[in-house]
Design a protein around this motif. Structure first.
Motif, PDB file in Angstrom:
ATOM      1  N   GLU A 173      -3.805   3.326   2.763  1.00 25.09           N
ATOM      2  CA  GLU A 173      -2.799   2.919   3.741  1.00 25.09           C
ATOM      3  C   GLU A 173      -3.194   3.368   5.143  1.00 25.09           C
ATOM      4  N   ALA A 174      -3.839   4.540   5.245  1.00 26.30           N
ATOM      5  CA  ALA A 174      -4.316   4.981   6.553  1.00 26.30           C
ATOM      6  C   ALA A 174      -5.345   4.003   7.105  1.00 26.30           C
ATOM      7  N   GLY A 175      -6.220   3.489   6.223  1.00 24.10           N
ATOM      8  CA  GLY A 175      -7.189   2.485   6.672  1.00 24.10           C
ATOM      9  C   GLY A 175      -6.514   1.209   7.136  1.00 24.10           C
ATOM     10  N   ALA A 176      -5.437   0.800   6.425  1.00 29.88           N
ATOM     11  CA  ALA A 176      -4.694  -0.389   6.848  1.00 29.88           C
ATOM     12  C   ALA A 176      -4.031  -0.159   8.193  1.00 29.88           C
ATOM     13  N   LEU A 177      -3.541   1.055   8.423  1.00 32.44           N
ATOM     14  CA  LEU A 177      -2.935   1.370   9.717  1.00 32.44           C
ATOM     15  C   LEU A 177      -3.965   1.316  10.834  1.00 32.44           C
ATOM     16  N   VAL A 178      -5.161   1.829  10.566  1.00 29.81           N
ATOM     17  CA  VAL A 178      -6.225   1.768  11.577  1.00 29.81           C
ATOM     18  C   VAL A 178      -6.579   0.320  11.895  1.00 29.81           C
ATOM     19  N   PHE A 179      -6.630  -0.516  10.874  1.00 31.72           N
ATOM     20  CA  PHE A 179      -6.911  -1.939  11.084  1.00 31.72           C
ATOM     21  C   PHE A 179      -5.833  -2.586  11.947  1.00 31.72           C
ATOM     22  N   SER A 180      -4.571  -2.262  11.669  1.00 30.58           N
ATOM     23  CA  SER A 180      -3.477  -2.823  12.457  1.00 30.58           C
ATOM     24  C   SER A 180      -3.521  -2.333  13.896  1.00 30.58           C
ATOM     25  N   VAL A 181      -3.838  -1.052  14.070  1.00 31.59           N
ATOM     26  CA  VAL A 181      -3.925  -0.506  15.436  1.00 31.59           C
ATOM     27  C   VAL A 181      -5.034  -1.198  16.212  1.00 31.59           C
ATOM     28  N   ASN A 224       0.821  -1.210   0.000  1.00 32.30           N
ATOM     29  CA  ASN A 224       0.000   0.000   0.000  1.00 32.30           C
ATOM     30  C   ASN A 224       0.854   1.258   0.000  1.00 32.30           C
ATOM     31  N   THR A 225       1.919   1.253   0.780  1.00 30.20           N
ATOM     32  CA  THR A 225       2.738   2.458   0.904  1.00 30.20           C
ATOM     33  C   THR A 225       3.478   2.772  -0.385  1.00 30.20           C
ATOM     34  N   PHE A 226       4.090   1.766  -0.997  1.00 33.75           N
ATOM     35  CA  PHE A 226       4.938   2.025  -2.161  1.00 33.75           C
ATOM     36  C   PHE A 226       4.177   1.959  -3.479  1.00 33.75           C
ATOM     37  N   SER A 227       2.862   1.809  -3.403  1.00 27.21           N
ATOM     38  CA  SER A 227       2.047   1.977  -4.611  1.00 27.21           C
ATOM     39  C   SER A 227       1.632   3.434  -4.783  1.00 27.21           C
ATOM     40  N   LEU A 228       1.928   4.276  -3.791  1.00 26.64           N
ATOM     41  CA  LEU A 228       1.566   5.688  -3.862  1.00 26.64           C
ATOM     42  C   LEU A 228       2.632   6.474  -4.617  1.00 26.64           C
ATOM     43  N   PRO A 229       2.236   7.460  -5.420  1.00 29.72           N
ATOM     44  CA  PRO A 229       3.227   8.316  -6.089  1.00 29.72           C
ATOM     45  C   PRO A 229       3.825   9.308  -5.089  1.00 29.72           C
ATOM     46  N   LEU A 230       5.148   9.400  -5.095  1.00 33.54           N
ATOM     47  CA  LEU A 230       5.852  10.317  -4.193  1.00 33.54           C
ATOM     48  C   LEU A 230       6.150  11.594  -4.961  1.00 33.54           C
ATOM     49  N   CYS A 231       5.369  12.642  -4.706  1.00 35.14           N
ATOM     50  CA  CYS A 231       5.496  13.873  -5.473  1.00 35.14           C
ATOM     51  C   CYS A 231       5.889  15.066  -4.613  1.00 35.14           C
ATOM     52  N   GLU A 258      12.598  12.222   6.512  1.00 35.15           N
ATOM     53  CA  GLU A 258      13.186  12.862   7.684  1.00 35.15           C
ATOM     54  C   GLU A 258      13.268  11.867   8.852  1.00 35.15           C
ATOM     55  N   GLN A 259      14.050  10.831   8.649  1.00 40.60           N
ATOM     56  CA  GLN A 259      14.215   9.795   9.663  1.00 40.60           C
ATOM     57  C   GLN A 259      15.468   9.001   9.316  1.00 40.60           C
ATOM     58  N   PHE A 260      16.033   8.286  10.300  1.00 43.10           N
ATOM     59  CA  PHE A 260      17.258   7.536  10.012  1.00 43.10           C
ATOM     60  C   PHE A 260      16.965   6.184   9.384  1.00 43.10           C
ATOM     61  N   PHE A 261      15.672   5.847   9.225  1.00 43.05           N
ATOM     62  CA  PHE A 261      15.282   4.664   8.463  1.00 43.05           C
ATOM     63  C   PHE A 261      13.943   4.955   7.799  1.00 43.05           C
ATOM     64  N   CYS A 262      13.552   4.100   6.858  1.00 38.92           N
ATOM     65  CA  CYS A 262      12.300   4.321   6.127  1.00 38.92           C
ATOM     66  C   CYS A 262      11.128   3.932   7.019  1.00 38.92           C
ATOM     67  N   GLU A 263      10.344   4.909   7.404  1.00 39.54           N
ATOM     68  CA  GLU A 263       9.196   4.711   8.285  1.00 39.54           C
ATOM     69  C   GLU A 263       7.935   5.116   7.542  1.00 39.54           C
ATOM     70  N   ILE A 264       6.877   4.327   7.682  1.00 38.90           N
ATOM     71  CA  ILE A 264       5.668   4.536   6.885  1.00 38.90           C
ATOM     72  C   ILE A 264       5.083   5.943   7.058  1.00 38.90           C
ATOM     73  N   PRO A 265       4.900   6.475   8.270  1.00 34.03           N
ATOM     74  CA  PRO A 265       4.312   7.826   8.373  1.00 34.03           C
ATOM     75  C   PRO A 265       5.115   8.895   7.647  1.00 34.03           C
ATOM     76  N   HIS A 266       6.433   8.803   7.657  1.00 35.10           N
ATOM     77  CA  HIS A 266       7.257   9.802   6.979  1.00 35.10           C
ATOM     78  C   HIS A 266       7.211   9.617   5.463  1.00 35.10           C
ATOM     79  N   ILE A 267       7.038   8.387   5.008  1.00 31.23           N
ATOM     80  CA  ILE A 267       6.899   8.169   3.564  1.00 31.23           C
ATOM     81  C   ILE A 267       5.554   8.691   3.079  1.00 31.23           C
TER      82      ILE A 267
END
Length: 274
Positions: A138-146, A104-111, A117-126
């Motif tokens: 992806e936000a819905g998937a995060l809510v499901f995981s939470v 879900n995260t890497f299917s999004l276009p990064l524009c 802004e982190q020392f590793f790749c973290e989903i919220p910062h991406i």
């Protein structure tokens, strides 16, 4: 218990290996670049190891519950086959969650740039780099995981309520002490894991800054996996004695260095005055 501790140790090793070597290499070579595929792999393994670890911690709470509250049924409820199946379910669920979030995260276009802004790749910062409305998926998937994490947390709390009720009813003080000694390391690990994650993701926006976010990320991604083996090893009397001896020697070494520095400064002062 030792079978699940083995799984926990492997997951801790995986958590450390996912983020720390790349960060150390970046600091050593003064390089802040990571490939797109490397970033995706880092997210995949980070979510996989942390999700599996929390599942293992939940299973370990059930293991302690059965051992203390239903000791006569322990062999039938938690035999070798049942333990292997529960561990496989924990690792499998962690992997499925990792694949879901990574896809879900890497299917999004990064524009909005390519600087995380982190020392590793973290989903919220991406997700901050995306300007597409698809990030709601992806936000819905995060809510499901939470929600799943919250259910596991409730299960752990209920298990320990039952455990403490059973322990306090034990007539033998030695039995209560033994029961508490087997539960407290797990409870400490769970508390450290949950408290650092909650502080990382639910901290007030008023205290958010790049330096604070970096410190908090180190706190929840590096500290629990590094401290977990030490917490469980403190039941070993030889290790406990060695740790106390180390702290004792370190304290007196620092104290002696402090005295030598004071004496050196006093000598210099006296020489200057003369």
């Amino acid at each position: 218990m030792y079978f699940f501790l083995l799984n926990l140790s492997l997951l801790d090793l995986g958590c450390i290996s996912t983020t720390l070597p790349k960060a150390m290499a970046n600091a050593l070579w003064d390089n802040r670049v990571i490939s797109y595929q490397g970033c995706a792999a880092q997210v995949l393994f980070f979510v996989f190891f942390f999700g599996s670890e929390f599942s293992i911690l939940t299973i370990m709470a059930y293991d302690r519950y059965v051992a203390i509250c239903k000791p006569l049924h322990y062999g039938s409820l938690l035999g070798s086959r049942a333990c292997a199946q529960m561990a496989a379910a924990a690792w499998g669920s962690g992997f499925l969650h990792a694949v879901l979030h990574t896809a879900n995260t890497f299917s999004l276009p990064l524009c909005r740039g390519n600087a995380v802004e982190q020392f590793f790749c973290e989903i919220p910062h991406i997700l901050k780099l995306s300007c597409s409305d698809a990030y709601l998926r992806e936000a819905g998937a995060l809510v499901f995981s939470v929600s799943l994490v919250f259910n596991c947390f409730v299960f752990i709390v209920v298990s320990y309520v039952q455990i403490f009720r059973a322990v306090l009813r034990m007539p033998s003080e030695q039995g209560r002490h033994k029961a508490f000694s087997t539960c407290l390391p797990h409870l400490a690990v769970v508390s450290l894991f949950i408290s650092t994650a909650i502080f990382a993701y639910l901290k007030p926006p008023s205290i958010s800054s790049p330096s604070v976010d970096l410190m908090v990320a180190v706190l929840y991604s590096v500290l629990p996996p590094a401290v977990n083996p030490l917490i469980y090893s403190m039941r070993n009397q030889e290790l406990k004695h060695a740790v106390w001896k180390l702290f004792y020697n370190s304290f007196f070494s620092i104290n002696n260095v402090h005295k030598i520095l004071i004496g050196f400064l006093q000598t210099n002062t006296l020489s200057a005055n003369s």
